[in-house]
Structure formats: C-alpha cells, structure tokens
Write a protein that holds these residues in place. Structure first.
Motif, PDB file in Angstrom:
ATOM      1  N   HIS A  51      49.585  35.000  38.766  1.00 53.83           N
ATOM      2  CA  HIS A  51      49.347  35.658  40.214  1.00 53.83           C
ATOM      3  C   HIS A  51      48.731  34.435  41.304  1.00 53.83           C
ATOM      4  O   HIS A  51      48.024  33.435  40.753  1.00 53.83           O
ATOM      5  N   PRO A  52      49.066  34.766  42.395  1.00 52.91           N
ATOM      6  CA  PRO A  52      48.431  33.744  43.387  1.00 52.91           C
ATOM      7  C   PRO A  52      46.751  33.633  43.250  1.00 52.91           C
ATOM      8  O   PRO A  52      46.449  32.607  43.766  1.00 52.91           O
ATOM      9  N   ARG A  53      46.244  34.779  43.172  1.00 53.71           N
ATOM     10  CA  ARG A  53      44.840  34.685  43.152  1.00 53.71           C
ATOM     11  C   ARG A  53      44.235  34.120  41.673  1.00 53.71           C
ATOM     12  O   ARG A  53      43.100  34.039  41.690  1.00 53.71           O
ATOM     13  N   GLN A  54      45.287  33.836  40.808  1.00 50.54           N
ATOM     14  CA  GLN A  54      44.673  33.235  39.610  1.00 50.54           C
ATOM     15  C   GLN A  54      44.812  31.693  39.551  1.00 50.54           C
ATOM     16  O   GLN A  54      45.561  31.178  38.821  1.00 50.54           O
ATOM     17  N   GLN A  55      43.917  31.214  40.548  1.00 42.98           N
ATOM     18  CA  GLN A  55      43.827  29.644  40.779  1.00 42.98           C
ATOM     19  C   GLN A  55      42.445  29.301  40.859  1.00 42.98           C
ATOM     20  O   GLN A  55      41.551  30.200  41.329  1.00 42.98           O
ATOM     21  N   PRO A 104      36.916  29.983  40.489  1.00 45.74           N
ATOM     22  CA  PRO A 104      38.134  30.466  40.541  1.00 45.74           C
ATOM     23  C   PRO A 104      38.373  31.510  41.421  1.00 45.74           C
ATOM     24  O   PRO A 104      37.293  32.257  41.651  1.00 45.74           O
ATOM     25  N   ASP A 105      39.409  31.976  42.214  1.00 45.97           N
ATOM     26  CA  ASP A 105      39.611  33.024  42.637  1.00 45.97           C
ATOM     27  C   ASP A 105      40.012  34.176  41.519  1.00 45.97           C
ATOM     28  O   ASP A 105      40.280  33.721  40.244  1.00 45.97           O
ATOM     29  N   TYR A 106      39.968  35.457  42.001  1.00 49.81           N
ATOM     30  CA  TYR A 106      40.383  36.554  40.836  1.00 49.81           C
ATOM     31  C   TYR A 106      40.953  37.650  41.765  1.00 49.81           C
ATOM     32  O   TYR A 106      40.726  37.555  42.859  1.00 49.81           O
ATOM     33  N   ARG A 107      41.641  38.600  41.170  1.00 55.55           N
ATOM     34  CA  ARG A 107      42.410  39.656  41.796  1.00 55.55           C
ATOM     35  C   ARG A 107      41.188  40.689  41.982  1.00 55.55           C
ATOM     36  O   ARG A 107      40.336  40.815  41.403  1.00 55.55           O
ATOM     37  N   VAL A 108      41.258  41.425  43.193  1.00 49.28           N
ATOM     38  CA  VAL A 108      40.311  42.309  43.817  1.00 49.28           C
ATOM     39  C   VAL A 108      41.102  43.580  44.010  1.00 49.28           C
ATOM     40  O   VAL A 108      42.161  43.775  44.433  1.00 49.28           O
ATOM     41  N   LEU A 116      40.196  44.705  35.505  1.00 47.62           N
ATOM     42  CA  LEU A 116      41.253  43.591  35.544  1.00 47.62           C
ATOM     43  C   LEU A 116      40.582  42.409  36.317  1.00 47.62           C
ATOM     44  O   LEU A 116      40.882  41.336  35.923  1.00 47.62           O
ATOM     45  N   PHE A 117      39.579  42.590  37.414  1.00 52.60           N
ATOM     46  CA  PHE A 117      39.239  41.186  37.601  1.00 52.60           C
ATOM     47  C   PHE A 117      38.131  40.741  36.656  1.00 52.60           C
ATOM     48  O   PHE A 117      37.975  39.511  36.855  1.00 52.60           O
ATOM     49  N   VAL A 118      37.517  41.554  35.660  1.00 55.32           N
ATOM     50  CA  VAL A 118      36.823  40.936  34.726  1.00 55.32           C
ATOM     51  C   VAL A 118      37.758  39.905  33.778  1.00 55.32           C
ATOM     52  O   VAL A 118      37.591  39.054  33.380  1.00 55.32           O
TER      53      VAL A 118
END
Length: 221
Positions: A51-55, A104-108, A116-118
C-alpha cells in the motif's frame, strides 16, 4: 550569554519567522524548519508493504556506537491522519543522540478501521526485525515509541502478543515501549467517529492496551 541563547541564532530566528509567515504553515512545519538537519543519513520511502502508506523513513546516526538502539516511532493523528515527513525533527534529534530512527506511515480511517492500522505497525516492526543485520550491521535493542494514537499502536504491539506473532515475531524481543500522551484505557467511546473507527464490541475490548498488560510485557516508559 544567557543559557540557551546559542540555540536561537539570528539565522535560525529568521528561518522561524519565515516559516511562521508562510501560508498554511503548521506547527510541525515550524519545528522541522528550526531543527538542524545534522549529519544523519536519511533513507526515505522504504516499502514494508504494497500500500502507498506502507512506507517508512530511516535516519542513521553519523557515528554508530555499540550502544546505538533502533527506535520505531508511530506518530499520532486520531487514527485518521498524519505523515511521516512531519516528524523529521524527532528523527533528526534521536539520530543526533546516536540512534537509528524509523518513522513509518500506516493506513488510517476512513480507509481502514481497527485493527488494521495496528496490523500495519506490526508489519513495519517485523520488517525491521527481519533486517537488523542488513540495516544496522547487527541485532540491536529495538524500542517502540509513539505519541497519542501512535502511542496506542506502539503499546498494543508491545502488550498484545498476537500482532507480532502473526509475522513470526515475539513482543518479548522488544527492548521497551515509550508512550507519549497515549490512550490505553478509553472506553466507553463517547464520539461517533471513535465508534466508527473501533467498530464492534469485541474489537473495542481488544483495542484497549490495559486489557493485555501483565508481567511478561517489555519495559514501559
């Protein structure tokens, strides 16, 4: 010279004033503007998922000592916002103190809801654990750190063993957890937004770090 005067040279004050005058400039923009970049080497945009936010971004200290630790920092944002670049100031300061720093970024929300964000936090943590030798030269003490919603994520990863176990890792491998203004025991939920983020009664119980705290947990600050 008064104590602390050297920290606010005319050049740095000029940067601060310029930042304050920029339209739409946030408090974090100002802090980043006045925090020296230092000599840390920064690797940005490392993917720990698809995912784009998994960076994540990694700051390496200029000089690596035997005592250097790895710190993964999860930022806050009420589980519905935040960007890793906003916390460059924190990574710079911790790297200047001699540590490796991962942000890290994570999905929100509203794209995802608990847990899922955890789970993204667990994936990022396991990704780092699996690459200790490659990224840091050898295994090093690993601390999870977070602020607000990020502290909630860090704490759950430290006390609820299931998240890291999913990736073949053990929460007892963590050297410690550092929480800043974190919500660890916040039921009942009073806002409709939080009821949406933590959707079901079972999930709400599992969202509370206090429900998993016991003597086997890593040290907590």
């Amino acid at each position: 010279m008064p104590a602390g005067a050297s920290r606010w040279s005319p050049a740095r004050l000029g940067v601060l004033l310029a930042a304050l005058l920029l339209g739409g400039c946030s408090a974090l923009d100002v802090v980043n503007a006045v925090t020296p970049a230092g000599d840390a080497a920064v690797t940005a945009g490392m993917a720990y998922g698809d995912h784009p936010r998994q960076q994540l971004d990694l700051d390496r200290p200029a000089t690596v000592s035997e005592q250097a630790a790895v710190i993964i920092f999860f930022y806050g944002g009420a589980w519905e916002g935040g960007e890793r670049a906003d916390y460059a100031f924190l990574a710079r300061r911790l790297a200047a103190a001699g540590h490796f720093v991962v942000v890290p970024d994570y999905r929100v929300y509203p794209e995802v809801r608990f847990p899922l964000f955890v789970e993204d936090g667990a994936r990022a943590t396991a990704w780092i654990m699996q690459r200790m030798n490659v990224l840091f030269g050898r295994p090093r003490p690993l601390f999870l750190m977070g602020h607000s919603a990020g502290a909630h994520i860090a704490m759950l990863l430290g006390v609820d063993a299931r998240y890291l176990q999913h990736y073949g890792r053990d929460n007892r491998q963590l050297a410690g957890i550092i929480g800043l203004a974190g919500p660890y025991d916040f039921l009942p939920l009073e806002s409709e937004r939080l009821r949406q983020i933590f959707a079901t009664a079972e999930q709400r119980r599992d969202s509370q770090p206090v429900n998993f705290a016991d003597a086997s947990d890593p040290p907590v600050l």
